[in-house]
Motif scaffolding. Sequence first.
Motif, short mmCIF file in Angstrom:
data_model
loop_
_atom_site.label_atom_id
_atom_site.label_comp_id
_atom_site.label_asym_id
_atom_site.label_seq_id
_atom_site.Cartn_x
_atom_site.Cartn_y
_atom_site.Cartn_z
N LEU A 1 10.28 13.79 -6.54
CA LEU A 1 11.57 13.87 -5.43
C LEU A 1 11.36 14.62 -4.53
CD1 LEU A 1 13.65 13.57 -9.20
CD2 LEU A 1 13.68 12.26 -6.71
N ALA A 2 10.59 16.45 -4.35
CA ALA A 2 10.69 17.04 -3.83
C ALA A 2 10.22 16.07 -2.38
CB ALA A 2 10.16 18.62 -4.40
N ASN A 3 9.69 15.23 -2.01
CA ASN A 3 8.72 14.87 -1.28
C ASN A 3 9.52 13.74 -1.21
OD1 ASN A 3 6.03 16.47 -1.80
ND2 ASN A 3 5.74 14.50 -2.80
N TYR A 4 10.75 12.73 -1.84
CA TYR A 4 10.72 11.78 -1.59
C TYR A 4 12.43 13.06 -0.31
CZ TYR A 4 13.89 8.17 -0.73
OH TYR A 4 15.48 7.31 -0.69
N TYR A 5 13.17 13.70 -0.79
CA TYR A 5 14.36 14.46 -0.25
C TYR A 5 13.35 15.41 1.23
CZ TYR A 5 17.09 18.45 0.16
OH TYR A 5 18.17 19.31 1.00
N ASP A 6 12.63 15.55 1.74
CA ASP A 6 11.69 15.98 2.16
C ASP A 6 11.13 15.36 3.53
OD1 ASP A 6 10.18 18.78 4.47
OD2 ASP A 6 8.83 17.64 4.06
#
Length: 655
Positions: A455-460
């Motif tokens: 999720l954090a990677n996708y957001y970034d």
Amino acid sequence: MKHKIVLGLLLFLQLGYVKAQNTENQVLFTIDETPFYTDEFIRVYNKNLDLVKDNSQKDLDVYFDLFLGYKLKVNKAYKIGLNNSVKYQNELKSYRTQLAKNYTNDSKVTQNLIEEAYERGLVEIKASHILIMVDANASPEDTLIAFNKIKRIKANIDGGKSFEDAAVDFSEDPSAKDNKGNLGYFSVFRMVYDFENQAYKTPKGKVSEPFRTSFGYHIIKVNDIRTSQGEVTASHIMIVNKPGEDEDVAKKTIDDIYQKYKQGETFEALAQQYSDDKSSSSKGGVLQRFGTGQLSSEEFEETAFGLKNPGDVSEPFKSQYGWHIVKLIEKHPVKTFEESKFEIENKIKRDDRSRVITSTLNEKLKAKYPVKTDKVFYDRLKSYIPDEYYKQTWTVSKEQMEGYNRDLLTIDNKAKISGVTFINFVLDQQKVSHSIKPIGTLVDNLYQKFVERELANYYDQNLESEFEEFKFVMNEYREGLLLFDLMEREIWERSKTDTIGQQQFYLENQKNYQWKERMVTDIYSSTSKDDLLKALKYAKNKKSVDFIKEKLNTKENVKIMVQSGTYEQGDKIIPKGIAFEKGISDVVQVGEYYFFANTSKVLPAQAKELSEAKGKVINDYQQALEANWVNELKKEVTIKVNNEVLDAIKKQLKK
């Protein structure tokens, strides 16, 4: 210079950006069919309006030409592949990582934590605790056993048993038998965050309810609360009891050292010769500055903080480490919030309270992006992970990995993450020692972490689409770095090294490099007219500058200042009223100062030599090269300007 470009972009970011008002985003011009839009032009123009020093650049026609030239250069950089260099890619990645931190941290939560930490740092708490140890990943059964133990202890204290006796009888903190649970005074960042929270929430004289940290279950008794003492820098001499040696020997040694100090020997020399603390003795006993709760010795801290003035020395005293004498070097009071906030923020990043920031972001992302797991596939992957995982010996063959290559996780109905990615994550986590059991529960725990990471990677990866400001600033970085590399290659290096071109440019533009009338002079000044008249008298008698200064100035009182050099007409250093003529001028007054000039030579207006004008020649030559280059770039491409749209923008921006 590259860093100046980046700093300029950051400045623009701080100033904010202005979106187009009343003008729909339209194609303003194309370069070889690549479109460039009105919103970027308007945003950049508005943003830079107050920053440009040259008023001509505020003219919309001039600014449009500059903007078009800028895009032509960037277009050229892409054409010749400067964007493919490893150095460029690494720099861009580094800048993006730094910029993304402003969007991947919850600024409100971070600010609250900073303010909370500063407020807590203004006081110190003296507390005792009782610990029943239980691992953070213990089974529910073991957790319940520990919880029931701490509840019974709390009930005993509520029933009248003293906290100190309960600590000695029941606490599993190894030091409790000796200190009865007493932790001494401490302040912010000295304890794990969960413990600190409870300590600051418990009123003075009260005992907390049971609570859990990574060490186990605790109860706290707050014995005292006082204003923070700040930090001190101190030095010490320490004598420890040697194995098998009578305790009186160490006491006698420290007393003898103290007597030698009283007789006049320096503290530093005594520390170097006698102190058993070898980490500080070579530095004269100096310790790193410390605050309450940092040294694990309440006696030492209380003695050091009890000294009033720098240079004060304590009498010998004993701690659990040995016998000491302490000398106060400096007291450091608590800093202001503005002075502290950067340091506090860095401590938060290293402290377990950073989990609060991460947790807040995780919850926001889970609410923002729908997450779907192929449950059947996940259960199959889960069944493949054996108990040998705990031994850190589990491996996966290439053939097995190929069987995992199908979609496991979908984020926001767009991003597809395969089972291979999850299995690689699990393999990487195998390096860590895990205590969660059985293996199925551990895999579920790892999968939760995996989902949060993805999720954090996708957001970034989608910050550009989530935040228009981020997209604009990243584009400025991207183009700015490309432009730097291109300009260095095509213009800057050539303008500095092409000596023949510099000479030719100088000869063609010599009228731009002219000296005004100049004078070679010594300008005398003083706030005292009498002193200046004395200097004037010496000057008329042909005395040198050094002679006059030696006669009139002393170490304690500089009466005369002299500035010597060749100065051009209009130079600010020449006082108003001083004539451009050879000889000694009259005395003139400007403000509180009196002046006269002793001019040995007046030089007529004339052309500068190339060596005298080289800096300006190179700068002008560089600009000429750039202007010619932009004209050449225009010939390499097809440019189409939407004049109707450009006219509409001009009318809008002139309102």
